[in-house]
Design an enzyme around this catalytic site. Sequence first.
Site, PDB file in Angstrom:
ATOM      1  N   PHE A   1      -4.852   2.148  -7.617  1.00  0.00           N
ATOM      2  CA  PHE A   1      -6.449   1.903  -7.767  1.00  0.00           C
ATOM      3  C   PHE A   1      -6.965   3.334  -7.743  1.00  0.00           C
ATOM      4  O   PHE A   1      -6.565   4.287  -7.057  1.00  0.00           O
ATOM      5  CB  PHE A   1      -7.171   1.151  -6.539  1.00  0.00           C
TER       6      PHE A   1
ATOM      7  N   LYS B   1       9.110  -5.213  -5.502  1.00  0.00           N
ATOM      8  CA  LYS B   1       8.124  -6.167  -4.918  1.00  0.00           C
ATOM      9  C   LYS B   1       8.246  -7.484  -5.053  1.00  0.00           C
ATOM     10  O   LYS B   1       7.675  -8.160  -4.296  1.00  0.00           O
ATOM     11  CB  LYS B   1       6.859  -5.293  -5.769  1.00  0.00           C
TER      12      LYS B   1
ATOM     13  N   GLU C   1       1.951  -1.749 -17.601  1.00  0.00           N
ATOM     14  CA  GLU C   1       3.310  -0.774 -17.504  1.00  0.00           C
ATOM     15  C   GLU C   1       4.497  -1.112 -18.268  1.00  0.00           C
ATOM     16  O   GLU C   1       5.011  -0.099 -18.680  1.00  0.00           O
ATOM     17  CB  GLU C   1       3.785  -1.311 -16.157  1.00  0.00           C
TER      18      GLU C   1
ATOM     19  N   HIS D   1       6.614  -0.322 -11.088  1.00  0.00           N
ATOM     20  CA  HIS D   1       5.459  -0.569 -10.256  1.00  0.00           C
ATOM     21  C   HIS D   1       5.474  -2.095 -10.012  1.00  0.00           C
ATOM     22  O   HIS D   1       5.377  -2.585  -8.817  1.00  0.00           O
ATOM     23  CB  HIS D   1       4.256   0.088 -10.457  1.00  0.00           C
TER      24      HIS D   1
ATOM     25  N   HIS E   1       3.828  -6.029  -2.041  1.00  0.00           N
ATOM     26  CA  HIS E   1       3.259  -4.783  -2.356  1.00  0.00           C
ATOM     27  C   HIS E   1       2.878  -4.284  -1.072  1.00  0.00           C
ATOM     28  O   HIS E   1       1.949  -4.448  -0.516  1.00  0.00           O
ATOM     29  CB  HIS E   1       2.352  -4.954  -3.336  1.00  0.00           C
TER      30      HIS E   1
ATOM     31  N   CYS F   1      -2.024   2.955  -4.084  1.00  0.00           N
ATOM     32  CA  CYS F   1      -0.620   2.506  -4.236  1.00  0.00           C
ATOM     33  C   CYS F   1       0.259   3.620  -4.682  1.00  0.00           C
ATOM     34  O   CYS F   1       1.450   3.238  -4.990  1.00  0.00           O
ATOM     35  CB  CYS F   1      -0.751   1.127  -5.035  1.00  0.00           C
TER      36      CYS F   1
END
Length: 415
Positions: free
Chosen positions: A402, A338, A317, A306, A343, A166
């Site tokens: 990830f 998002k 975050e 994010h 996402h 991502c």
Amino acid sequence: MVADLHRVVVTGLGAITPIGNTVEEYLEGLKCGRNGVTDITLFDASAHACRFAAEVTNFDPTGFLEPKESKRWDRFSKFGVVAAKQALADSGLIITESNSSRIGVIIGSGVGGLMTMESQAHVLSDKGPGRVSPFTVPMMIPNMATGLAAIALGAKGPSSAVATACAAGSNAIGDAFRMLQLGKADAMFCGGAEASITPLGVAGFSSAKALSFRNDDPSSASRPFDSERDGFVIGEGSGLMVLETLDHAKARSARIYAEIVGYGTTCDAHHITSPTPGGIGGAEAICEALKDGQLNAESVDYINAHGTSTPANDSNETAAIKTALGHRASQIPISSTKSMTGHLLGGSGGIEAVACVLSLNHEFIPPTINYANPDPACDLDYVPNTAREQKLEVVLSNSFGFGGHNVCLAFRQMI
């Protein structure tokens, strides 16, 4: 920043998103808080634990792609090439044989041609190996959006693909920025593309307990930083930008949207999916981007987070932003687009960087929609539900993936 590095500017934008298939439509969607999440129509999802997504709708590549050729392309590549051609038209850049070797392409994708891989696996199983399409491999490999965009543009300069989950779209932009700083190219097309709303993609993320399961109310499912968030909503699309050295842009009297000044990238080296507790890796990426851009915490006017709407990401975050920016963290507006687009995995950094540049140019901050219930672990200003008009000088874009990949990009008004 080393004194002899080239300054780099943004001169073109392209966007295919769940809330608009042009930059203009995407901008309008960001301003009004448009919700792109609906029931899945790309396949029969009735047997799935999650039956909704943020799909790109009314996508018509006519006028951008040759019909015969595009039938041989995976959906993620079509998104990437159309966004690249939009960005080319927006930039006014003319690519010729004489300058083509100085113009490159870097497009990130977390998964690549999953639709092709999945459909051809069924062909193999049902009809045997002799019926598998000869285009299977070139359709599914994750560098093909880059390759096809380069062919379509005639761009013969530096060309690569990034697959950092991502964070891929943001890494692609950062890597293109570095190429230009070092004088390895004059212009780069960069960003991300993804199309993973497939039975396997949705089932895989569902089994990992990463998705939201609000099937009774999909429109409220993507709710970053809200205490009732239960997972992300998978999306699809592409966001690309044209970056150029300032000298090159000035020489052709290009319209300049913004300057990209900072790129921070780190790795948690902690876990295959979970961030380091406390968001240390993310904080280091933010600090690196600020240092790279000769900025400090006081400089930052907005952060596009994010913000995936998963319990672990949003709290970590928040901690990362606090660690990196100290007392300023509570004063800086932060939003997750998002909440509107879902996402896009490897495509998310691309459309979010485009959102940052649009925010700088149109003097507004996109909202975090569906925000209703404050979380003590997420206690910053998330611009709930309604966009704000605000003049901005410096904005950051965070992307975490990830594998522990962390990226922060810094954009600023031209000075």
